[in-house]
Design a protein around this motif. Sequence first.
Motif, PDB file in Angstrom:
ATOM      1  N   ARG A   1       0.785  -1.233   0.000  1.00  0.00           N
ATOM      2  CA  ARG A   1       0.000   0.000   0.000  1.00  0.00           C
ATOM      3  C   ARG A   1       0.821   1.290   0.000  1.00  0.00           C
ATOM      4  N   ARG A   2       2.036   1.223  -0.541  1.00  0.00           N
ATOM      5  CA  ARG A   2       2.753   2.475  -0.752  1.00  0.00           C
ATOM      6  C   ARG A   2       3.731   2.305  -1.915  1.00  0.00           C
ATOM      7  N   ASP A   3       3.641   3.222  -2.877  1.00  0.00           N
ATOM      8  CA  ASP A   3       4.666   3.274  -3.916  1.00  0.00           C
ATOM      9  C   ASP A   3       6.004   3.452  -3.206  1.00  0.00           C
ATOM     10  N   SER A   4       6.987   2.700  -3.651  1.00  0.00           N
ATOM     11  CA  SER A   4       8.216   2.607  -2.871  1.00  0.00           C
ATOM     12  C   SER A   4       9.472   2.792  -3.700  1.00  0.00           C
ATOM     13  N   VAL A   5      10.529   3.095  -2.989  1.00  0.00           N
ATOM     14  CA  VAL A   5      11.881   3.060  -3.539  1.00  0.00           C
ATOM     15  C   VAL A   5      12.667   2.058  -2.707  1.00  0.00           C
ATOM     16  N   SER A   6      13.361   1.161  -3.380  1.00  0.00           N
ATOM     17  CA  SER A   6      14.205   0.209  -2.663  1.00  0.00           C
ATOM     18  C   SER A   6      15.653   0.674  -2.743  1.00  0.00           C
ATOM     19  N   ILE A   7      16.336   0.574  -1.627  1.00  0.00           N
ATOM     20  CA  ILE A   7      17.752   0.946  -1.548  1.00  0.00           C
ATOM     21  C   ILE A   7      18.490  -0.308  -1.116  1.00  0.00           C
ATOM     22  N   GLY A   8      19.217  -0.899  -2.053  1.00  0.00           N
ATOM     23  CA  GLY A   8      19.896  -2.164  -1.781  1.00  0.00           C
ATOM     24  C   GLY A   8      21.402  -1.975  -1.685  1.00  0.00           C
ATOM     25  N   PHE A   9      22.035  -2.780  -0.836  1.00  0.00           N
ATOM     26  CA  PHE A   9      23.477  -2.733  -0.624  1.00  0.00           C
ATOM     27  C   PHE A   9      24.062  -4.108  -0.907  1.00  0.00           C
ATOM     28  N   THR A  10      25.027  -4.170  -1.807  1.00  0.00           N
ATOM     29  CA  THR A  10      25.844  -5.366  -1.958  1.00  0.00           C
ATOM     30  C   THR A  10      27.167  -5.072  -1.276  1.00  0.00           C
ATOM     31  N   TRP A  11      27.331  -5.711  -0.123  1.00  0.00           N
ATOM     32  CA  TRP A  11      28.482  -5.421   0.740  1.00  0.00           C
ATOM     33  C   TRP A  11      29.659  -6.345   0.444  1.00  0.00           C
ATOM     34  N   ARG A  12      30.841  -5.868   0.743  1.00  0.00           N
ATOM     35  CA  ARG A  12      31.981  -6.762   0.828  1.00  0.00           C
ATOM     36  C   ARG A  12      31.765  -7.670   2.039  1.00  0.00           C
ATOM     37  N   LYS A  13      32.388  -8.807   2.018  1.00  0.00           N
ATOM     38  CA  LYS A  13      32.144  -9.754   3.103  1.00  0.00           C
ATOM     39  C   LYS A  13      32.975  -9.361   4.327  1.00  0.00           C
ATOM     40  N   HIS A  14      32.500  -8.285   4.983  1.00  0.00           N
ATOM     41  CA  HIS A  14      33.085  -7.771   6.221  1.00  0.00           C
ATOM     42  C   HIS A  14      32.009  -7.878   7.301  1.00  0.00           C
ATOM     43  N   PRO A  15      31.771  -9.066   7.832  1.00  0.00           N
ATOM     44  CA  PRO A  15      30.579  -9.291   8.670  1.00  0.00           C
ATOM     45  C   PRO A  15      30.441  -8.348   9.854  1.00  0.00           C
TER      46      PRO A  15
END
Length: 425
Positions: free
Chosen positions: A334-348
């Motif tokens: 129920r809301r038009d959205s923007v997704s903000i995705g992160f592909t991280w280095r494997k630095h847990p």
Amino acid sequence: MPTETNWAGNLTYRAAAVHHPATVAEVHDLVARLPRVRALGTRHSFSAVADRPGGDLISLDAVPPEITVDPAAMTVSVTGGTRYGELAVALHSEGFALHNTGSLPHISVAGATATGTHGSGDANGILSTAVVALEVVRADGTSETVGRGDPALAAMAVGLGMFGVITRMVLEIQPTYQVRQDVYVGAPWDGVLEAFDEIMAGAYSVSLMGDLGAPVLAQIWQKTRVGDEPPAPAPRSLHGGRWYDDADVPAGIGLNPRAGLVGPWSERLPHFRLDAPPSVGGDELQTEYFVARRHAVDAVRALRAMGERISPHLHAAEIRTVAADDLWLSPAYRRDSVSIGFTWRKHPEQVHALIGDIEAALAGFAPRPHWGKLHRLSNTDLVERFPRLRDALDLARSRDPAGKFAPDVLTGLRGVSRGRARPAA
């Protein structure tokens, strides 16, 4: 049993065993006799959404793909373990298409829809919005088909596996179409954010990719649907970004842009090829949050203020738009959205700390996480951010009172009912 991990290796499954039935009949038998069980997709989730500590997992990867098109109904029936890339090739070969795809064609239809996976485009809903019906194996081993005439489909289309094992799905299709993908490099972040709505509305599907701490974007991808007439030439610049073709691909994270070339939707909408490892081959961690479209620019600016801390641990960030829907556990509910995705280095350790700080920076925008990716939101946060979460849990409990399919990621919420919370059983 041998140690079983997800694709990225950041998660070791705590289930007692992983089963690979070769037929749907074997799925029914397994579900009927196992006391605690979950469905496992292609293992591309970074979270424990599919895990079943102390129980069992059922993978449909050994069940042969079955794809049946109904041209009259404009639907396709497909087995749940079929990968989207396989489905896309089959559909295009018969003259049909899906409304959208995710970035990875490697993911299964049932797993991707169950976790709210999506593509991009102002008018494009998440992949689950195409679900017309699903066939699910219930806790007693019998199956049922839930379709659009059943109110439960709104909960089950993004069901996190808690309603049973989905063995078959029916999806909406449309006539096949062509897409031209144009890529622009080096556009200044400030100018892009000032023209955000214009840029994101500039094509059928648009993605912004790069480093939030850098002064310029690495890439803007615009994927334009092509009609019967030849498309107009792409502008050679876009808000300070330079157009390039396949002969001029900058260093990136293994993306395959096919820039400037018209081709089938099945080859242009996914970011990656089915015959090659996607992204950085799993040597990564991923996080993604949805915020309301009206907050997009402010949310990105809040994250850019953290850019110096984010950049050392980041492969790339991607920003996409998603249309609102009515699916209870959809991040775009129920809301038009923007997704903000992160592909991280494997630095847990560093990423774990950054995730908490990112969630704090976005708190005023009520971010919703992608269910298959890492986050640190509390149970209280999840209940607030997903208004129908209590309803979904109640429905799952009514269908599965013993909790055979209960998701580990919602263990602390198993006792939540409408209006009040109780300790988990």
